[in-house]
Design an enzyme around this catalytic site. Sequence first.
Site, short mmCIF file in Angstrom:
data_model
loop_
_atom_site.label_atom_id
_atom_site.label_comp_id
_atom_site.label_asym_id
_atom_site.label_seq_id
_atom_site.Cartn_x
_atom_site.Cartn_y
_atom_site.Cartn_z
N TYR A 10 0.82 -1.22 0.00
CA TYR A 10 0.00 0.00 0.00
C TYR A 10 0.85 1.26 0.00
CZ TYR A 10 -5.08 0.46 0.52
OH TYR A 10 -6.42 0.59 0.32
N LYS A 41 3.47 -14.23 5.56
CA LYS A 41 4.16 -15.17 4.65
C LYS A 41 5.64 -15.16 5.02
CE LYS A 41 3.32 -17.04 1.18
NZ LYS A 41 3.16 -18.49 0.95
N ASP A 57 -1.37 -18.48 3.21
CA ASP A 57 -2.08 -19.42 2.32
C ASP A 57 -2.80 -20.49 3.14
OD1 ASP A 57 0.61 -19.84 2.89
OD2 ASP A 57 0.93 -21.24 1.27
N ASP A 96 -6.01 -7.75 2.70
CA ASP A 96 -6.88 -7.48 1.57
C ASP A 96 -7.56 -8.76 1.12
OD1 ASP A 96 -8.01 -6.01 -0.41
OD2 ASP A 96 -6.25 -5.95 -1.70
#
Length: 421
Positions: free
Chosen positions: A160, A230, A284, A308
Site C-alpha cells: 500500500y 508469509k 495461504d 486485503d
Amino acid sequence: MSYEYEQVELPDEGEKVTYDEDADELVVPDNPIVPIIYGDGIGKDVAPVAQQVLDAAAEATGRDINWMRVYAGESGREKYDENLPEDTLNAIEEHRVAIKGPLTTPVGAGFRSLNVALRKHFDLYANVRPTYYLDGVPSPVSEPEEMDMVNFRENTEDVYAGIEWEAGTEEVEQVREFVEDEMGFDSTIHDGPVGIGVKPITEYGTKRLVRQAIEYAIENDRDSVTLVHKGNIMKFTEGAFRDWGYELAEEEFPEETIDEDTLWEEYDGEAPEDKVVIKDRIADNMLQQLLTRTTNYDVLAMPNLNGDYLSDAAGAQIGGLGIAPGANLGDGRVLAEPVHGSAPKHAGKDKANPTAMILSGKILLEQLGWEDAAELVHDAVEQQISEHRVTYDLERQVEGGVKLAASEYGEEIVERIEDLA
Ligand code: NAP
C-alpha cells in the site's frame, strides 16, 4: 481547534467528539456532530438510509446525532471543483469521527484513490472488518454461523505504500542496477523490461496495528489474535511482522496474553479464561483454515496485502459485499465505510443494499461507546433479513424473498428499532 467552513452547513446543535490522549479514549457527548460523506454511485442511495437507521438507534437510547454533510468525489467536484475539498478534510479533522459511502476511483489515468488519500491524510492505520453471520443471509458455505472474526489490516505500508517504478523508466533501471550490482542479486531479475516495487514493513507500523488488535481482543472478550504472514518466504518483511507482533504482546500485554507454544506446554491447549492466545499462521494456510477450521479463529492481525485477500474471502463466507462493513481507525480517529464500491450501474435506482453502510455505522456507534444503540441496529437488521424482506441482491438468492427498495428496507429497520427499544 475550530475551522471556518466555506460551503458546509454546520448543524444547528451538537457538540464535538474530542480525544483524551493520555487515556487514549474518545470523549463523546450525547449529541455529537458527525461528518458524513454520501459518496459516489450507490453511496447516494445507501448513505441516507444508514443515516435514518443510526438516528433511530441513537434516539431510542436517549442520544442525538447531529449530521454534518461534507463532500468528496463527484459531489466535491460539483460544489468545489475539487475531489477532496479542504472543508471536508477540516470537518473530519475537527470532529474526529466520520462515516463515508464509497468513492469511485477511475482505473488507469485520472486521480489517485480518494479512499487511500483519506486514510493517509488522517493516518488511519488500521482497517477493521468485523465478519459475522446474520441469520437469513444466503451464504456459499454450509455453516456460515461459525464465522465470527474481526480482521485488522495494516493500512499504511506493505504494498500500500505505493513505492514502485514502471518498466522502461530511468528510475526502474537505477533500482535494478542498485539491486544487482550493489546488493548482490545479480542473476535474480530476468533481462528485459521490469517493474519493481518495494515492500516496507516497519516495527512501528506493525506494533501499532497489533496493539489495536490485542486491545480490541481484550476489551471484547475474544479468545485469540492470529498474526497472518508469509514469513516462510519473505523472512525480513512478513517474518518481521510476526516477530514484532509476538514481541509487542510480550512487552505490553504480558498478563493478558499467552503465546500458542506456552499454551500447549503449560496448559495442554486449554487457555485460561482471562488470557488472549497469540498465534500465527502462514497466509495461504489461513485462507483454507477460514473454511475448514472457522471456529478456531477470532481476531486476525495482518500486513496489508494478506489483509486485503483474507477479509474479502472471509466476507464472501457470510454473504458478500452488500453486507460487509468496515472502519478505518487511527489514534483517536474513526472513519467508518462499507467494504463495497460505488457500483455505478446500480446508482440512483434506490435498489442497492444499504446493510454494509448501516453496519459500518454500527461500528461507529461502538467506537462512540454506544453499545446499546449498536446492538439495536444489529438485532433490527438481523430480524429484517431473517424474514427475507431484503434488497434485490439478497432477494434473488433466497426462497420466498420480498424485494424492497433500499429506502423501504431502511424504513422497516427503523420501525423494528422503535419496536425493539
Ligand atoms: P463494487 O462497486 O463494490 O460493485 C461490484 C458489484 O458488487 C456490483 O455490481 C454489485 O453486484 C455488487 N454490490 C456492491 N455493493 C453492493 C450493494 N450495496 N448492494 C448490492 N450489490 C452490491 O465494485 P467495483 O464495480 O469493482 O467498483 C466500482 C467503483 O468503486 C470503482 O471506482 C472502485 O475503485 C470503487 N471502490 C471504492 C471503494 C471505497 O470507496 N472504499 C471500495 C471498493 C471499490 P451485481 O451487479 O452483481 O448485483
